[in-house]
Design a protein around this motif. Structure first.
Motif, PDB file in Angstrom:
ATOM      1  N   ARG A  72      30.251  60.503  87.336  1.00 17.24           N
ATOM      2  CA  ARG A  72      28.871  60.200  86.964  1.00 17.24           C
ATOM      3  C   ARG A  72      27.875  60.828  87.935  1.00 17.24           C
ATOM      4  O   ARG A  72      26.867  61.393  87.524  1.00 17.24           O
ATOM      5  CB  ARG A  72      28.657  58.694  86.898  1.00 17.24           C
ATOM      6  N   ALA A  73      28.172  60.727  89.240  1.00 19.13           N
ATOM      7  CA  ALA A  73      27.250  61.273  90.244  1.00 19.13           C
ATOM      8  C   ALA A  73      27.161  62.795  90.145  1.00 19.13           C
ATOM      9  O   ALA A  73      26.071  63.369  90.249  1.00 19.13           O
ATOM     10  CB  ALA A  73      27.702  60.862  91.642  1.00 19.13           C
ATOM     11  N   LEU A  74      28.284  63.429  89.923  1.00 18.19           N
ATOM     12  CA  LEU A  74      28.279  64.893  89.830  1.00 18.19           C
ATOM     13  C   LEU A  74      27.673  65.376  88.518  1.00 18.19           C
ATOM     14  O   LEU A  74      27.137  66.485  88.458  1.00 18.19           O
ATOM     15  CB  LEU A  74      29.693  65.443  90.002  1.00 18.19           C
ATOM     16  N   SER A  75      27.718  64.574  87.477  1.00 17.44           N
ATOM     17  CA  SER A  75      27.096  64.989  86.216  1.00 17.44           C
ATOM     18  C   SER A  75      25.570  64.912  86.301  1.00 17.44           C
ATOM     19  O   SER A  75      24.870  65.679  85.652  1.00 17.44           O
ATOM     20  CB  SER A  75      27.590  64.136  85.054  1.00 17.44           C
ATOM     21  N   ARG A  76      25.077  63.986  87.128  1.00 19.83           N
ATOM     22  CA  ARG A  76      23.625  63.863  87.289  1.00 19.83           C
ATOM     23  C   ARG A  76      23.076  64.974  88.171  1.00 19.83           C
ATOM     24  O   ARG A  76      22.065  65.579  87.848  1.00 19.83           O
ATOM     25  CB  ARG A  76      23.275  62.505  87.901  1.00 19.83           C
ATOM     26  N   ALA A  77      23.717  65.205  89.321  1.00 19.12           N
ATOM     27  CA  ALA A  77      23.229  66.216  90.268  1.00 19.12           C
ATOM     28  C   ALA A  77      24.431  66.887  90.917  1.00 19.12           C
ATOM     29  O   ALA A  77      24.911  66.443  91.959  1.00 19.12           O
ATOM     30  CB  ALA A  77      22.345  65.561  91.316  1.00 19.12           C
ATOM     31  N   PRO A  78      24.942  67.960  90.308  1.00 22.97           N
ATOM     32  CA  PRO A  78      26.183  68.560  90.787  1.00 22.97           C
ATOM     33  C   PRO A  78      26.115  69.121  92.207  1.00 22.97           C
ATOM     34  O   PRO A  78      27.128  69.181  92.886  1.00 22.97           O
ATOM     35  CB  PRO A  78      26.466  69.673  89.788  1.00 22.97           C
ATOM     36  N   LEU A  79      24.950  69.489  92.674  1.00 20.90           N
ATOM     37  CA  LEU A  79      24.861  70.085  94.007  1.00 20.90           C
ATOM     38  C   LEU A  79      24.308  69.137  95.050  1.00 20.90           C
ATOM     39  O   LEU A  79      24.245  69.488  96.223  1.00 20.90           O
ATOM     40  CB  LEU A  79      23.986  71.355  93.953  1.00 20.90           C
ATOM     41  N   ALA A  80      23.888  67.943  94.660  1.00 23.32           N
ATOM     42  CA  ALA A  80      23.271  67.027  95.617  1.00 23.32           C
ATOM     43  C   ALA A  80      23.846  65.626  95.449  1.00 23.32           C
ATOM     44  O   ALA A  80      23.300  64.799  94.714  1.00 23.32           O
ATOM     45  CB  ALA A  80      21.754  67.008  95.420  1.00 23.32           C
ATOM     46  N   VAL A  81      24.928  65.343  96.136  1.00 22.93           N
ATOM     47  CA  VAL A  81      25.513  64.003  96.121  1.00 22.93           C
ATOM     48  C   VAL A  81      25.107  63.319  97.419  1.00 22.93           C
ATOM     49  O   VAL A  81      25.287  63.873  98.513  1.00 22.93           O
ATOM     50  CB  VAL A  81      27.052  64.064  96.002  1.00 22.93           C
TER      51      VAL A  81
END
Length: 116
Positions: A72-81
């Motif tokens: 879920r986190a990577l689908s929202r912002a793949p370059l900024a976790v």
């Protein structure tokens, strides 16, 4: 020393047994000794197997939760976790591997001796 071909030919000729010399017997024993475990090694292996059984289910649950949250986190912002998310994932996985005596199955003797 007998070779495997000699032994096979011996049995093919109708023999029921093979006689070994002392040196041949010692060679067989040396090979077998490498695979033998002492009582202490066996009990350590049994303890480790029980620990793995206790830990397996919580670890699989934690892995499933963390992988879903990572997805879920990577689908929202793949370059900024965010770093706090990564720390939370790591904490969940580490804590899943920590097992308390209460995590033992109900009939396990260790559970009752510590519960009193």
């Amino acid at each position: 020393m007998h070779t495997i071909a000699d032994i096979k030919a011996h049995f093919a000729a109708g023999a029921e047994t093979v006689t070994l010399t002392k040196a041949e017997w010692d060679a067989v024993c040396d090979v077998v000794r490498a695979y033998c475990a002492t009582g202490k090694e066996r009990s350590a292996a049994v303890r480790e197997a029980e620990r793995v059984k206790r830990v397996a289910r919580p670890v699989w649950r934690a892995c499933a939760q963390v992988s879903e949250r990572m997805r879920r986190a990577l689908s929202r912002a793949p370059l900024a976790v965010r770093a706090d998310l990564v720390a939370d994932w790591e904490m969940r996985l580490r804590h899943a591997m920590t097992v308390d005596w209460q995590d033992l199955p109900p009939g396990h003797p260790g559970r009752w001796s510590r519960a009193r």
